[in-house]
Design an enzyme around this catalytic site. Structure first.
Site, short mmCIF file in Angstrom:
data_model
loop_
_atom_site.label_atom_id
_atom_site.label_comp_id
_atom_site.label_asym_id
_atom_site.label_seq_id
_atom_site.Cartn_x
_atom_site.Cartn_y
_atom_site.Cartn_z
N LYS A 188 0.84 -1.21 0.00
CA LYS A 188 0.00 0.00 0.00
C LYS A 188 0.88 1.26 0.00
O LYS A 188 0.61 2.21 -0.73
CB LYS A 188 -0.95 -0.02 1.21
CG LYS A 188 -2.05 -1.06 1.04
CD LYS A 188 -2.85 -1.32 2.31
CE LYS A 188 -3.80 -2.50 2.06
NZ LYS A 188 -4.57 -2.90 3.24
N GLN A 197 -4.77 -1.46 9.32
CA GLN A 197 -4.60 -2.79 8.72
C GLN A 197 -5.22 -3.86 9.62
O GLN A 197 -4.93 -3.91 10.82
CB GLN A 197 -3.09 -3.05 8.51
CG GLN A 197 -2.79 -4.36 7.80
CD GLN A 197 -3.35 -4.41 6.38
OE1 GLN A 197 -3.27 -3.45 5.63
NE2 GLN A 197 -3.93 -5.54 6.02
N ASP A 224 -11.18 2.47 3.40
CA ASP A 224 -11.45 1.03 3.22
C ASP A 224 -12.94 0.78 2.93
O ASP A 224 -13.33 -0.30 2.51
CB ASP A 224 -11.07 0.25 4.48
CG ASP A 224 -9.69 -0.39 4.36
OD1 ASP A 224 -9.27 -0.69 3.22
OD2 ASP A 224 -9.05 -0.62 5.41
#
Ligand code: NAP
Length: 279
Positions: free
Chosen positions: A52, A96, A119
């Protein structure tokens, strides 16, 4: 000839497009900053977080890394999220997953401001997706829609079957296919006659989390098959939820693993980051 849906090439193209867009925005004085929060150092999470960060660097998005000890308390993590929510220079916040057991993922997801939830997991964004309002879309299913569209697969009016009903893949996938005017069925572990249900599909999306679970006898001749699964076998080789070798003989188009859905997830995360500065 079966069409290979090339997620690697499509995601590279999307990242190039985003890079150009971000370059233009920079000239207008607009910058994007993503805060990436990692708790502990789980090997798979380290790989995902690094990928990422690399994608951010490529596209021209600033990334801030917050690497917290495995033993950090939930309260400390929530305080950091609140600080990032308040920070005007931070456009997106990504925590995460998975988190250590002593931290509630639900409380953490709920703490992220919906306007920074790149997200697309916050209940406000999930709700917006369900009622057809604008909001951040979860990256993996949004990436699958891009794979289909950019490979010339028409969704409107098609029989779509999604196998799996997780919050991050199956359920949002169902909503996105519906938004594209597909006729959608969602199947799961309690579905009866799964083979018959799967065989109805013109577009079959498989997210069951079981290696090579879908064999050719689940697939209608000429169907488009999208494999979300990722597994590593004893020889360290990757495979999906679909038995690629047998299914490719029947499908009109199919995603390989690796190189299908996987690369799209990060490309769509980058798209969500850019979305924070679009009007
Ligand atoms: P998950 O949370 O484990 O959900 C699996 C789903 O499959 C559940 O809804 C389950 O039904 C259903 N299922 C399990 N066994 C079944 C069976 N025998 N027949 C029919 N349905 C069955 O998994 P997930 O998070 O959605 O992930 C699925 C796969 O995609 C995994 O391999 C994961 O690693 C991969 N993945 C890949 C990406 C990517 O970027 N490529 C992103 C996310 C996930 P119930 O609800 O009834 O239990």
């Amino acid at each position: 000839m079966t069409q290979m849906i090339d997620g690697k090439a499509i995601s590279a193209k999307i990242k190039e497009e985003l890079k150009a867009e971000v370059g233009q925005k920079k000239e207008e004085g607009k910058e994007i900053c993503l805060a990436v929060v990692q708790v502990g150092n789980d090997a798979a999470s380290c790989v995902y977080v690094n990928n990422k960060k690399k994608a951010c660097a490529f596209v021209g998005i600033k990334s801030l890394a917050y690497e917290l000890e495995e033993t950090v308390s939930e309260e400390e993590l929530l305080l950091l999220i609140e600080k990032l929510n308040q920070d005007e220079k931070v456009n997106g916040i990504l925590v995460q997953l998975p988190l250590p057991e002593h931290i509630s993922e639900e409380r953490v997801i709920n703490a992220i401001s919906p306007s920074k939830d790149v997200d697309g997991f916050h209940p406000v964004n999930v709700g917006n997706l369900c009622i057809g309002r604008k909001g951040f879309l979860p990256c993996t299913p949004a990436g699958i829609i891009q794979l289909l569209k950019r490979s010339g697969v028409e969704i409107e009016g098609k029989e779509c079957v999604v196998i799996g009903r997780s919050n991050i893949v199956g359920k949002p996938m169902q909503m996105l296919l519906l938004r594209e005017n597909g006729t959608v069925t969602i199947a799961h572990s309690r579905t009866k006659n799964l083979k018959e249900v799967a065989k109805r599909a013109d577009i079959l999306v498989v997210a069951v989390g079981k290696p090579k679970f879908i064999t050719a006898d689940f697939v209608k001749e000429g169907a488009v098959v999208i494999d979300v699964g990722i597994h590593r076998n004893n020889e360290n080789k990757l495979c999906g939820d679909v038995d690629f070798d047998s299914v490719k003989e029947k499908a009109s188009a199919i995603t390989p693993v690796p190189g299908g859905v996987g690369p799209m997830t990060i490309a769509m995360l980058m798209n969500n980051c850019v979305e924070t500065i679009r009007n």
